[in-house]
Design a protein around this motif. Sequence first.
Motif, PDB file in Angstrom:
ATOM      1  N   GLU A   1      35.333  39.707  43.367  1.00 35.04           N
ATOM      2  CA  GLU A   1      34.946  40.765  42.444  1.00 35.04           C
ATOM      3  C   GLU A   1      35.960  40.865  41.317  1.00 35.04           C
ATOM      4  O   GLU A   1      37.161  40.938  41.563  1.00 35.04           O
ATOM      5  CB  GLU A   1      34.872  42.102  43.166  1.00 35.04           C
ATOM      6  N   LEU A   2      35.452  40.854  40.093  1.00 29.04           N
ATOM      7  CA  LEU A   2      36.332  41.076  38.966  1.00 29.04           C
ATOM      8  C   LEU A   2      35.675  42.048  38.018  1.00 29.04           C
ATOM      9  O   LEU A   2      34.455  42.253  38.047  1.00 29.04           O
ATOM     10  CB  LEU A   2      36.700  39.771  38.265  1.00 29.04           C
ATOM     11  N   SER A   3      36.509  42.654  37.198  1.00 26.48           N
ATOM     12  CA  SER A   3      36.049  43.642  36.235  1.00 26.48           C
ATOM     13  C   SER A   3      36.631  43.301  34.877  1.00 26.48           C
ATOM     14  O   SER A   3      37.703  42.695  34.778  1.00 26.48           O
ATOM     15  CB  SER A   3      36.530  45.042  36.618  1.00 26.48           C
ATOM     16  N   PHE A   4      35.928  43.726  33.844  1.00 26.83           N
ATOM     17  CA  PHE A   4      36.437  43.596  32.495  1.00 26.83           C
ATOM     18  C   PHE A   4      36.953  44.951  32.066  1.00 26.83           C
ATOM     19  O   PHE A   4      36.233  45.950  32.127  1.00 26.83           O
ATOM     20  CB  PHE A   4      35.343  43.115  31.536  1.00 26.83           C
ATOM     21  N   ILE A   5      38.211  45.000  31.663  1.00 25.37           N
ATOM     22  CA  ILE A   5      38.835  46.236  31.210  1.00 25.37           C
ATOM     23  C   ILE A   5      38.765  46.267  29.687  1.00 25.37           C
ATOM     24  O   ILE A   5      39.393  45.447  29.017  1.00 25.37           O
ATOM     25  CB  ILE A   5      40.314  46.323  31.671  1.00 25.37           C
ATOM     26  N   GLN A   6      37.981  47.188  29.157  1.00 19.93           N
ATOM     27  CA  GLN A   6      37.840  47.331  27.709  1.00 19.93           C
ATOM     28  C   GLN A   6      39.146  47.860  27.143  1.00 19.93           C
ATOM     29  O   GLN A   6      39.676  48.852  27.624  1.00 19.93           O
ATOM     30  CB  GLN A   6      36.694  48.296  27.405  1.00 19.93           C
TER      31      GLN A   6
ATOM     32  N   TRP B   1      39.243  39.778  46.597  1.00 18.38           N
ATOM     33  CA  TRP B   1      39.103  38.341  46.828  1.00 18.38           C
ATOM     34  C   TRP B   1      37.986  38.039  47.818  1.00 18.38           C
ATOM     35  O   TRP B   1      37.741  36.881  48.135  1.00 18.38           O
ATOM     36  CB  TRP B   1      40.428  37.759  47.338  1.00 18.38           C
ATOM     37  N   GLY B   2      37.318  39.069  48.303  1.00 20.71           N
ATOM     38  CA  GLY B   2      36.200  38.852  49.221  1.00 20.71           C
ATOM     39  C   GLY B   2      36.628  38.085  50.456  1.00 20.71           C
ATOM     40  O   GLY B   2      37.611  38.441  51.098  1.00 20.71           O
ATOM     41  N   PRO B   3      35.932  36.989  50.780  1.00 21.26           N
ATOM     42  CA  PRO B   3      36.216  36.258  52.009  1.00 21.26           C
ATOM     43  C   PRO B   3      37.435  35.340  51.923  1.00 21.26           C
ATOM     44  O   PRO B   3      37.780  34.681  52.886  1.00 21.26           O
ATOM     45  CB  PRO B   3      34.947  35.429  52.218  1.00 21.26           C
ATOM     46  N   PHE B   4      38.101  35.316  50.771  1.00 22.12           N
ATOM     47  CA  PHE B   4      39.194  34.366  50.570  1.00 22.12           C
ATOM     48  C   PHE B   4      40.562  35.008  50.763  1.00 22.12           C
ATOM     49  O   PHE B   4      40.774  36.161  50.411  1.00 22.12           O
ATOM     50  CB  PHE B   4      39.115  33.757  49.169  1.00 22.12           C
TER      51      PHE B   4
END
Length: 93
Positions: A52-57, A72-75
């Motif tokens: 999961e990633l997000s873009f920070i305006q 990082w989910g399953p990693f």
Amino acid sequence: MELNPVFARRLYLALLVEYTERPNVPRLIEQTGWPRRTIQDVLKALPSIGIELSFIQDGRRHNDGYYTLSDWGPFDLEWIKAREPDLLAALAS
């Protein structure tokens, strides 16, 4: 260890997002030498493997800002860091 280059590209870019200060598309292009479209496609594909990633305006224009990884989910991040040479080798082949 033999890694699929598409999978290796995703993990490697996620690693760069994790460890680059204020990672945005131009900075990631500079670090990888990959075309803009490749960077954008890989960033868009990360959620499909559980990252999961997000873009920070951070600016006036809609694309001023940077990416941040929230999960990082399953990693396991330590596993990925330890295999960075394997990721780069898969990308070189």
